[in-house]
Structure formats: structure tokens, C-alpha cells
Write an enzyme that holds these catalytic residues in place. Structure first.
Site, PDB file in Angstrom:
ATOM      1  N   TYR A  55      78.258 101.544 -46.353  1.00 60.53           N
ATOM      2  CA  TYR A  55      79.432 101.226 -47.169  1.00 60.53           C
ATOM      3  C   TYR A  55      80.704 101.603 -46.416  1.00 60.53           C
ATOM      4  CZ  TYR A  55      83.043 101.856 -50.724  1.00 60.53           C
ATOM      5  OH  TYR A  55      84.225 101.820 -51.422  1.00 60.53           O
ATOM      6  N   SER A 138      93.524 107.631 -53.751  1.00 63.08           N
ATOM      7  CA  SER A 138      93.174 106.369 -54.382  1.00 63.08           C
ATOM      8  C   SER A 138      93.104 106.527 -55.890  1.00 63.08           C
ATOM      9  CB  SER A 138      91.820 105.881 -53.854  1.00 63.08           C
ATOM     10  OG  SER A 138      91.329 104.797 -54.625  1.00 63.08           O
ATOM     11  N   GLN A 159      97.792 105.484 -54.509  1.00 65.59           N
ATOM     12  CA  GLN A 159      97.417 104.075 -54.371  1.00 65.59           C
ATOM     13  C   GLN A 159      96.957 103.528 -55.714  1.00 65.59           C
ATOM     14  OE1 GLN A 159      93.933 103.103 -54.622  1.00 65.59           O
ATOM     15  NE2 GLN A 159      94.479 100.944 -54.484  1.00 65.59           N
ATOM     16  N   TYR A 161      95.491  99.945 -57.830  1.00 63.31           N
ATOM     17  CA  TYR A 161      94.991  98.566 -57.810  1.00 63.31           C
ATOM     18  C   TYR A 161      95.717  97.747 -58.878  1.00 63.31           C
ATOM     19  CZ  TYR A 161      91.189 100.108 -54.801  1.00 63.31           C
ATOM     20  OH  TYR A 161      90.464 100.615 -53.756  1.00 63.31           O
ATOM     21  N   THR A 187      97.923  98.125 -53.837  1.00 60.49           N
ATOM     22  CA  THR A 187      96.990  97.337 -53.036  1.00 60.49           C
ATOM     23  C   THR A 187      97.030  95.889 -53.496  1.00 60.49           C
ATOM     24  OG1 THR A 187      95.526  99.196 -52.562  1.00 60.49           O
ATOM     25  CG2 THR A 187      94.557  97.011 -52.435  1.00 60.49           C
ATOM     26  N   LYS A 279     100.493  97.284 -50.167  1.00 61.52           N
ATOM     27  CA  LYS A 279      99.502  97.594 -49.131  1.00 61.52           C
ATOM     28  C   LYS A 279      98.573  96.393 -48.967  1.00 61.52           C
ATOM     29  CE  LYS A 279      95.959 101.009 -47.875  1.00 61.52           C
ATOM     30  NZ  LYS A 279      94.867 100.045 -47.637  1.00 61.52           N
ATOM     31  N   HIS A 303      92.855  95.693 -45.401  1.00 60.04           N
ATOM     32  CA  HIS A 303      91.843  96.406 -46.185  1.00 60.04           C
ATOM     33  C   HIS A 303      90.647  96.824 -45.319  1.00 60.04           C
ATOM     34  CE1 HIS A 303      91.263  97.332 -50.525  1.00 60.04           C
ATOM     35  NE2 HIS A 303      90.016  97.555 -50.131  1.00 60.04           N
ATOM     36  N   GLY A 336      91.665  99.264 -37.752  1.00 58.34           N
ATOM     37  CA  GLY A 336      91.108  99.293 -36.402  1.00 58.34           C
ATOM     38  C   GLY A 336      91.452 100.513 -35.588  1.00 58.34           C
ATOM     39  N   GLY A 357      91.535 105.281 -41.752  1.00 61.32           N
ATOM     40  CA  GLY A 357      90.548 105.330 -42.819  1.00 61.32           C
ATOM     41  C   GLY A 357      89.201 105.807 -42.326  1.00 61.32           C
TER      42      GLY A 357
END
Length: 431
Positions: A55, A138, A159, A161, A187, A279, A303, A336, A357
Site C-alpha cells: 500500500y 491528514s 490536509q 479531502y 487535496t 494540493k 498524489h 518522487g 511522503g
């Protein structure tokens, strides 16, 4: 469905048995020897439940964007200056959302940290406090806003949603303000779910299902399993601390609002009334629109390559977004990043700060607070070295001189056939 140990309070009994340190001893030893983020990834893979590690580790569909996100940094050369006359120590201080921090990078807000290690978000908050940088929480965290506020006294971003229930949104925003969060990240790239095929194959769930397949995988990872079984079952603590994570999942699914629009974003900004960023921006025109309606900051992100497959590498779109919004608008970038040199390249090409992350979550899965601090240590040392060798003594100097220091080299990932081997963490690493 087989016996659910949490349901019958087995964790309360197991908490009294001091076996956690025994199970974790070999991973602690490996953690001390880790020299890069790829090393942390391998430790995390060896310690965590397969479903949990995949995950964390995976991307959408064929994971093309995941690979390209890292490869994009390898195509950027660093054309350093010589005899710059820099005297150490370098100054890594900057501002994020207008707040003073000691590092130009921080841990992105990520959901469900307690699935990786029982310390969860508290470990990440302690590491951010230790290094004097921003902490991101989050809205699907497994640790509450109040608890984080007691651990991390510095700047914090919350953060959110795109929920349907506006009363829920108001309630969560009020909690964040009371908890000392000074900035908001909305987000905007999660109105549909990405297709993460590793999760489908693993029958991923939060928390794990107590079926035969997951039990067999749990037996293979005794350190992670002991942590999970000997601590309280986790909840989505920022929304409802009374409902277990598995029961709340259906509620979360029902609350995502695909039709969320710019008008809804304007309403949200009015409710928050403070520094805020969308974001998930990858297009210059969206960045300009966001500033026009009242966002203070642009957060360039895809993301973690977990949503739309073949979405662009964020470092590739960063220069065009900087050009679109001008020199004075704050830009945060993630995606990345696994090296301090990646952070240096991002700042040089237009980012004011960088979110990470996977690196800190691999550290969390590898060793809790100690692992997250180790991830920050590694990135800090690499960034310091990169800035010194480039000839830029401060973050401000790196931003100012950056465009002349970074050049693109036209090389395809096909030139590096083994760089993305599954056990090498997109760049290697053996502990």
C-alpha cells in the site's frame, strides 16, 4: 472471518508482555546502519505486513508515473560552481506558509500512519519537532489533532479531502484551528479513486481482515504483527474517534465529492480564512486560477503517482507553474523525492519547499520515531552536501541561482534497465 483478537480485548493482555523490543531488535540494528532512503525502504519491506508495505510502496495501474517521477530527477544535471568561498555550516532555514522552519522540506500529510507502526502520526510529529520543520496531518489520520498539537509546537498544515458534508468540514476545520494548525491543504486530485492494483491483489483493507491469507502474511512479519495486536485498534481520529477504521471506511467512501468545484473551493477558503493551498496542481492555468480565487500557496503534486496513471512527473511541470504564478507566490512540491539532491533540484527550479511522503513512511515502518528521524537526518545531510557542492550557502541563494545550476539531460529510463528493480527502491540500497 476468523477470530478477531481486538474485538475480544486480546491487546490489553498482550500490552503487559514486553516482547516488542525483542521482535524489533534486528530492525533497530539495521536502521543504525542505513545510509540512504533506499535502505530504509528495504528495512520497512522486511518488517511490515506485505499488504501494508505494498500500500505504501505502490502507484496506480502499471506504476509508470511512479517510475517516471523518480527518473525525472535523474535526468537533471547539477552544474556546480567552484571556489564559491562557502564557510560551513550552511543555512537551511526558510519559511513554509509564512512560518519559520529549520529545513526546506517536511513530511507530507498521509493517511493511516498507525498501519505502518503503532506510533503512527506521533512519530512523524516528533521527528518534525526534533528537526524544527513543518508537520502535515491528514484528515484521515489515526492520531487526533489535539494529541499532535501537544507533541509538535511548530507550524502545522492540516490536509482536507473534498467531503460532501459541509457541517463535517466546518467541524474538522474548527478542530484544526483549535489544535494550532496554521495552514490548510485541500487535496484536489482525489475526487475519483486511483487504481492501485497491488492493493487489489493483496485484498487490502484498514485494518487487515482476519482471514487465512492475511493471517499467514502476518505470521511472516512478527514485529509488525506484535505491534498491531498489542495496541488499541486504530480509528480515523480526526473525524470520529468512536468508530473503528474498518467501519468508517464505508462512510469515507460515501463522503468523497466528485462534483467539488472552484465555487466549493471558494466557500472552503471563506470558512478557513487563513493560508491555504490546493494540493494536486500540475497545470499552470489551474495554479493561476487557484491564486485568483484566494489560495495563498500552490502545492504541485500528483498524489504520489497513486491516482491518474501517466500523470506528469511533478518536477517536470514545476518550472511552467513557477512562470505562470510569478516569483512571489509560494510553491510547495512533492512527488518522487528520495534524495537530498532531489530537494535541491526542486528548490532550484522554483519550489519554495518540498514535501516527502514515502521516505519518512518507510522510516516509520522500519522503526517508528527513530526511523522517521533517521529519514530526516539522511535527507538533511544529502541536501547540505548538495548545496555546499553547488556553491549555494543558503536556501535563498539556491532559489536565486537555481536556473543556472540545473540542466536537463535527454536520457530515457531505458538507459538504466535495473534502476527500478523491485528490491532496489528505485535506486538501490542494501543493509
Amino acid at each position: 472471518m476468523i477470530f478477531n483478537p481486538h474485538k475480544y480485548g486480546v491487546h490489553k493482555f498482550l500490552q503487559k508482555i514486553p516482547l516488542g523490543a525483542v521482535f524489533d531488535a534486528p530492525y533497530k540494528a539495521r536502521l543504525k546502519k542505513a545510509v540512504n532512503i533506499a535502505d530504509l525502504r528495504l528495512i520497512a519491506k522486511s518488517r511490515a505486513h506485505k499488504m501494508v508495505f505494498d500500500y505504501l510502496d505502490s502507484g496506480a495501474d502499471d506504476e509508470i508515473s511512479l517510475r517516471r517521477g523518480k527518473d525525472a530527477y535523474s535526468q537533471l544535471e547539477m552544474h556546480y560552481k567552484i571556489l564559491a568561498g562557502i564557510k560551513p555550516p550552511l543555512d537551511l532555514r526558510t519559511k513554509i506558509f509564512g512560518q519559520d522552519v529549520n529545513l526546506p522540506f517536511f513530511g507530507c500529510p498521509t493517511a493511516g500512519n498507525r498501519m505502518f507502526h503503532w506510533e503512527g502520526e506521533t512519530a512523524a510529529a516528533k521527528a518534525a519537532e526534533h528537526h524544527g520543520t513543518m508537520y502535515g496531518l491528514s484528515s484521515l489520520a489515526t492520531t487526533g489533532i489535539t494529541e499532535i498539537g501537544k507533541i509538535h509546537n511548530g507550524p502545522k498544515v492540516f490536509q482536507l479531502y473534498v467531503w460532501k458534508d459541509r457541517e463535517l468540514v466546518k467541524e474538522v476545520l474548527a478542530k484544526a484551528k483549535e489544535g494550532g494548525f496554521n495552514a490548510l491543504a485541500l487535496t484536489v486530485d482525489f475526487t475519483w479513486y486511483g487504481n492501485r492494483e497491488r492493493d487489489i491483489r493483496n485484498d487490502f483493507s484498514i485494518p487487515p481482515k482476519y482471514n487465512l491469507k492475511q493471517t499467514i502474511e502476518a505470521l511472516k512479519k512478527p514485529a509488525w504483527t506484535w505491534d498491531f495486536l498489542s495496541h488499541e485498534p486504530y480509528t480515523y481520529a480526526c473525524i470520529n474517534t468512536e468508530v473503528p477504521a474498518d467501519s468508517l471506511a464505508a462512510f469515507v467512501n460515501s463522503q468523497i465529492m466528485p462534483e467539488f468545484s472552484w465555487k466549493d473551493a471558494e466557500w472552503l477558503l471563506g470558512e478557513w480564512n487563513g493560508p491555504a493551498a490546493p494540493k494536486g496542481v500540475v497545470r499552470p492555468e489551474d495554479a493561476k486560477k487557484a491564486i485568483e480565487i484566494g489560495f495563498s500557496t500552490i502545492w504541485v503534486s500528483n498524489h504520489g503517482a497513486r491516482q491518474l496513471e501517466t500523470s506528469p512527473a511533478t518536477i517536470d511541470v514545476l518550472p511552467s507553474i513557477r512562470e505562470a504564478v510569478g516569483p512571489d507566490v509560494e510553491i510547495i512540491l512533492d512527488g518522487g523525492v528520495q534524495r537530498g539532491t532531489d530537494i535541491a533540484k526542486a528548490i532550484a527550479l522554483g519550489a519554495d519547499s518540498v514535501g516527502v511522503g514515502k521516505p519518512y513512511l518507510w522510516g516509520l515502518a522500519a522503526g517508528g520515531t527513530e526511523g522517521v528521524i533517521k529519514a530526516y537526518d539522511i535527507l538533511k545531510k544529502e541536501l547540505d552536501r548538495a548545496m555546499g557542492l553547488l556553491g549555494t550557502p543558503t536556501v535563498a541563494a539556491l532559489k536565486k541561482e537555481g536556473p543556472s545550476l540545473i540542466k536537463r539531460r535527454p536520457i530515457s529510463s531505458r538507459d538504466y534497465p535495473d534502476i527500478y528493480a523491485p528490491d532496489r527502491g528505485y535506486g538501490g540500497g542494501i543493509v
